[in-house]
Motif scaffolding. Structure first.
Motif, short mmCIF file in Angstrom:
data_model
loop_
_atom_site.label_atom_id
_atom_site.label_comp_id
_atom_site.label_asym_id
_atom_site.label_seq_id
_atom_site.Cartn_x
_atom_site.Cartn_y
_atom_site.Cartn_z
N UNK A 243 0.47 -1.00 -0.19
CA UNK A 243 -0.10 0.27 0.00
C UNK A 243 1.06 1.20 0.19
N UNK A 244 1.06 1.99 -1.27
CA UNK A 244 1.26 3.68 -1.24
C UNK A 244 -0.13 3.69 -0.61
N UNK A 245 0.78 5.55 0.98
CA UNK A 245 -0.08 6.56 1.32
C UNK A 245 0.34 7.39 0.74
N UNK A 267 1.62 1.96 -11.47
CA UNK A 267 0.20 -0.45 -11.78
C UNK A 267 -0.01 -0.76 -13.57
N UNK A 268 1.09 0.09 -14.01
CA UNK A 268 0.90 -0.14 -15.61
C UNK A 268 2.15 -0.99 -16.07
N UNK A 269 2.70 -0.92 -15.04
CA UNK A 269 4.36 -1.29 -14.90
C UNK A 269 4.58 -2.96 -14.95
N UNK A 270 3.21 -3.11 -13.24
CA UNK A 270 3.30 -4.77 -13.15
C UNK A 270 4.36 -5.05 -12.43
N UNK A 271 5.18 -4.45 -12.48
CA UNK A 271 6.66 -5.35 -11.34
C UNK A 271 5.92 -4.70 -10.05
N UNK A 272 5.28 -4.03 -9.43
CA UNK A 272 4.24 -4.96 -8.16
C UNK A 272 3.11 -5.10 -8.01
N UNK A 273 2.85 -6.25 -8.93
CA UNK A 273 1.48 -6.12 -8.96
C UNK A 273 0.36 -6.17 -7.32
N UNK A 299 -10.54 6.63 -12.75
CA UNK A 299 -11.61 5.37 -13.10
C UNK A 299 -11.21 5.24 -14.53
N UNK A 300 -11.05 5.98 -15.58
CA UNK A 300 -10.39 5.94 -16.37
C UNK A 300 -9.16 4.74 -16.40
N UNK A 301 -8.26 4.38 -16.19
CA UNK A 301 -7.50 3.84 -15.85
C UNK A 301 -7.37 2.34 -15.16
N UNK A 302 -8.66 2.44 -15.02
CA UNK A 302 -8.92 0.92 -14.46
C UNK A 302 -8.55 0.73 -13.06
N UNK A 303 -8.86 1.54 -12.13
CA UNK A 303 -7.98 1.54 -10.75
C UNK A 303 -8.57 1.59 -9.83
N UNK A 304 -9.93 1.82 -10.13
CA UNK A 304 -11.17 2.86 -9.11
C UNK A 304 -10.67 1.99 -7.39
N UNK A 382 8.03 7.18 -9.01
CA UNK A 382 7.46 5.69 -9.72
C UNK A 382 8.52 5.09 -9.59
N UNK A 383 9.34 5.51 -10.18
CA UNK A 383 10.85 4.51 -9.38
C UNK A 383 11.64 4.63 -8.47
N UNK A 384 11.45 5.67 -7.80
CA UNK A 384 11.53 5.47 -6.21
C UNK A 384 10.94 4.39 -5.64
N UNK A 385 9.80 4.54 -6.24
CA UNK A 385 8.00 3.80 -5.48
C UNK A 385 8.63 2.34 -5.75
#
Length: 428
Positions: A243-245, A267-273, A299-304, A382-385
Motif C-alpha cells: 500500500x502506498x499512502x 500499476x501499468x508497469x506491473x512490477x509490483x502486483x 476510473x479511466x485507468x481501471x484502478x478505482x 514511480x521509480x523510487x516507489x
C-alpha cells in the motif's frame, strides 16, 4: 514562565500547524511552564482535547470579516459580536471558507497585517486589552507570522517580548492577487522589526524567511516540529497487498496529482502486483471538484477498486490509517517549510519518498527515514516507489532509522526543549 500562545483555529479540519501547536503547549506544560493556548478566528481542531479548553475564542473570524467589509460594523453592540463568535456559528462558517474570493483573501490577510492601520483593528485592540488585564504573560508566542500586525502595539503598549513561529506562510502570501501580495509582504517586513525572535521549523525555511523579512540571523532560530511518537503504533502491512499512502490536505499543491499519476504509471508497469493507493487527510467542500477529477482519472485507468479515500479522520482513525501502509509519499509541488505528515509516517514505521526540495532533504537526512526523488517528476517518483516496494531489506533499514530518528530529533519533548531556549533568550 507564563506563556501565551495565540493560534488560529480551522473550525472543521486538522492542519499540521494546529497539531504542532497543541503538542508544543502540552510539552511546555510538562516542563513546568504556565503555558496557555488562545484560539483566534475559529475553534481549534486537535488530535486530542485542547490543553486549556476553558480559553474561548479571543477574536472571532466572522466579526473580523464583517469589520473588514463593513467599517460601520465596529459600532455594533458587543452582544452582537459575542453572538456571532459562538463556536457553533464559527464552525458552520468555516465550512464555506473555500468559497472565499481571491480579493477577500487578500483584503483579510492585508487587513490583519496592517494592525492599527487596518479596518480590523477594533477587534484586535480588544485582544490587546485582554492580554493586558487577564492574559498577563511573560512572553507571547504567535503561531504564525500572519499575526504580526499585533507586534508593534504589543511592543509599545505592553512591553512583552514576542516570539513568532514561521510555518509556511510564503506559500499562502505568494498566491495572493496584486496589490495585496506586495502590500502584505511590505507589512510583514515592517512588523518583523517589532519581533524578539523568529522560530523556523527547518534550516531551509529559516533562510527563505530571513531574506523575505529582511531580518538578521541573530533573530532567527530553528526548532524542528515534534510529536508524541508513543501515540503511533508500528505499521504491519500485508506483504501480499503493498500500500502506498498519502496523508495531507487533498489539494494539488501537496502533490496529490503527481502521486496519482505515479501510481497509475507504476500499476501499468506491473512490477509490483496488487499495489494499492490509500489517500487520507483534510478535505473541504472547495476540494471536491479537484478530488472528483482525480477519481475520474483513476476510473479511466481501471484502478478505482484499488484506491481508498479517507477524508477528515480523527486521531484514532489516523493512527489506524498508517498501520497498513508499506510506504508513504506527499510529493508537494512547492518548497515545504516542514511537513509534519512525514514525521507521523516515520513514527508509524512507514518509510517515505519525498521530492528533493524544500525541507525534505534536511528532514530525511536528520532521520534517515526516507528516500528522495526528483521534484514534480512522475516517473522519478514511480521509480523510487517501485524500488522501495521491491526491496524488503532496504525498506526495513529505512523504517528502523526513521523510528529512531523521530525519537531523537522530532519528539514533542525535544521541540519544547529547543523552544524553551528561544523563549528564555527573548526575555533577555
Amino acid at each position: 514562565m507564563r506563556i501565551l500562545h495565540l493560534t488560529p483555529g480551522t473550525g472543521n479540519f486538522h492542519c499540521g500547524s494546529c497539531l504542532r501547536d497543541h503538542a508544543l503547549i502540552k510539552a511546555l506544560r510538562s516542563r513546568g511552564h504556565d503555558a496557555i493556548m488562545a484560539p483566534l478566528y475559529l475553534p481549534l481542531v486537535t488530535d486530542r482535547e485542547a490543553p486549556n479548553p476553558e480559553i474561548g475564542i479571543r477574536v472571532g473570524g466572522i466579526s473580523l470579516y464583517l469589520q473588514q467589509k463593513l467599517p460601520w460594523f465596529r459600532f455594533m453592540p458587543r452582544f452582537i459580536h459575542r453572538w456571532l463568535d459562538k463556536p457553533e456559528r464559527l464552525r458552520f462558517a468555516s465550512k464555506f471558507m473555500g468559497m472565499t474570493s481571491p480579493r477577500d483573501l487578500g483584503e483579510m490577510a492585508l487587513g490583519a497585517l496592517q494592525g492599527e492601520g487596518g479596518r480590523q483593528w477594533p477587534e484586535w485592540k480588544r485582544l490587546i486589552e485582554w492580554i493586558r488585564t487577564e492574559g498577563r504573560p511573560d512572553v507571547i508566542s504567535l503561531s504564525n507570522s500572519l499575526l504580526m500586525g499585533l507586534c508593534p502595539a504589543i511592543e509599545r503598549d505592553l512591553g512583552i517580548p514576542v516570539v513568532v513561529s514561521l510555518q509556511g506562510e510564503d506559500s499562502f502570501l505568494d498566491t495572493l492577487i496584486e496589490p495585496y501580495r506586495s502590500q502584505s509582504w511590505s507589512a510583514m517586513r515592517v512588523n518583523a522589526q517589532h519581533v524578539s525572535r523568529f522560530v523556523a521549523p527547518s534550516q531551509f525555511y529559516a533562510r527563505v524567511m530571513q531574506e523575505k523579512l529582511g531580518v538578521g540571523e541573530e533573530k532567527m532560530a530553528v526548532v524542528y516540529n515534534g510529536l508524541d511518537a508513543n501515540s503511533f503504533g508500528v505499521a504491519e502491512p500485508d506483504p501480499n497487498w503493498p500500500v502506498i499512502g498519502y496523508f495531507a490536505r487533498m489539494i494539488h499543491g501537496k502533490g496529490l496529482t503527481t502521486l496519482v499519476d505515479a501510481y497509475i504509471e507504476l500499476a501499468k508497469r506491473g512490477t509490483v502486483p496488487r499495489v494499492k493507493l490509500k489517500i487520507g487527510g483534510a478535505k473541504t467542500a472547495a476540494d471536491d471538484k479537484y478530488v472528483n477529477g482525480l477519481k475520474k482519472k483513476l476510473q479511466q485507468a481501471g484502478l478505482t477498486q484499488r484506491v481508498e479515500w479517507h477524508p477528515n479522520l480523527n486521531f484514532t482513525d489516523k493512527v489506524k490509517f498508517f498501520r497498513n501502509l508499506t510506504v508513504m509519499s506527499v510529493p508537494a509541488t512547492y518548497g515545504e517549510a516542514f511537513g509534519l505528515y512525514i514525521v507521523e509516517a516515520m513514527a508509524s514505521g512507514v518509510p517515505v519518498v519525498q521530492p528533493e526540495h524544500g525541507a525534505f532533504p534536511e528532514l530525511i537526512a536528520a532521520s534517515g527515514g526516507g528516500v528522495l526523488c526528483a521534484p514534480d517528476d512522475v516517473s522519478s517518483l514511480a521509480d523510487a516507489l517501485e524500488t522501495l516496494l521491491q526491496d524488503d531489506h532496504q525498506r526495513e533499514q529505512i523504517t528502523n532509522k526513521g523510528l529512531q530518528g523521530v525519537r531523537n530529533e522530532f519528539s514533542a519533548a525535544r521541540m519544547a526543549e529547543r523552544f524553551d531556549e528561544v523563549l528564555t533568550a527573548a526575555r533577555g
